[in-house]
Design an enzyme around this catalytic site. Structure first.
Site, PDB file in Angstrom:
ATOM      1  N   GLY A  20      48.029  41.185  47.528  1.00  0.00           N
ATOM      2  CA  GLY A  20      47.412  42.399  47.171  1.00  0.00           C
ATOM      3  C   GLY A  20      48.141  43.448  46.457  1.00  0.00           C
ATOM      4  CB  CYS A  37      41.013  37.385  51.423  1.00  0.00           C
ATOM      5  SG  CYS A  37      42.989  37.637  52.077  1.00  0.00           S
ATOM      6  CD  GLU A  87      36.703  42.756  49.684  1.00  0.00           C
ATOM      7  OE1 GLU A  87      36.680  43.610  50.591  1.00  0.00           O
ATOM      8  OE2 GLU A  87      35.916  42.840  48.752  1.00  0.00           O
TER       9      GLU A  87
END
Length: 222
Positions: free
Chosen positions: A144, A173, A78
């Protein structure tokens, strides 16, 4: 041991510049699998990035009407925040030389950061079902990645000594019930250069790398 070019960059590197570096390095390794792995360690000016499937609902500002720098990129995960005082790592690894397993790779990234924090007597952990590294229930490192033909890009950010208020503009996130922290909250005298060196050492241990030191700038990518 796998050879690895290590770039430890001084100063602040614009996010878009580092993003282009990564794409060029990945493309070169897709064309020539014999090229060595790369680890880039740097800091960014304040910037928000969203994973390719990230929801805009996790932003507390309108990305189309703001002076804040914000980019959607091809990594998973995210929204997150980068800023001076956070050490960002971009490993460009050929997992054909390591282990062709994305979950293994994510856990290894976390392990490298857990070992860094252990050097400072900070007991860091994982949280079941979540990616990243945590200290006392707060997130201290974000992870990520993007992997294409088993070549990795994007990576991790370790909160060392930064202004955490930048996280207030997002749901970090996508996790609304946990806060973020930094090493400086526990170690006020923390030194960014020393932490960067610790990251390089722990990363080499975890991924069994033999560094080829490449200075403090990327003049030509290979």
């Amino acid at each position: 041991m796998a050879p690895c070019l290590l770039y430890q960059l001084n100063g602040l590197v614009p996010y878009l510049t580092a993003w282009e570096w990564q794409k060029e390095l990945v493309q070169a390794r897709k064309q020539n699998f014999d090229l060595p792995d790369v680890l880039i360690l740097l800091e960014h000016p304040p910037v928000y990035t969203l994973g390719q499937g990230s929801s805009l609902a996790f932003l507390k500002f309108d990305p189309n009407h703001t002076t804040l720098e914000c980019h959607r990129v091809e990594r998973g995960g995210e929204v997150t925040y980068h800023a001076p005082g956070q050490i960002v790592g971009y490993p460009i690894l050929n997992l054909n030389r390591h282990t062709k397993d994305l979950h293994w790779y994510l856990r290894q990234l976390e392990e490298a950061l857990i070992r860094v924090l252990a050097r400072y007597d900070l007991a860091a952990t994982r949280v079941d079902g979540l990616t990243g590294v945590w200290v006392k229930g707060e997130k201290i490192a974000q992870v990520g990645i993007k992997v294409s033909r088993w070549i990795t890009m994007h990576g991790f950010g370790l909160n060392v000594d930064l202004d955490l208020t930048g996280f207030d503009r997002i749901v970090p996130c996508g996790i609304s019930d946990r806060s973020v922290c930094s090493m400086a909250q526990f170690i006020p005298t923390i030194d960014l250069v020393a932490v960067r060196e610790s990251i390089a050492q722990s990363f080499a241990e975890v991924f069994d790398l033999d560094y080829i030191l490449s200075g403090s700038s990327i003049s030509s990518l290979n």
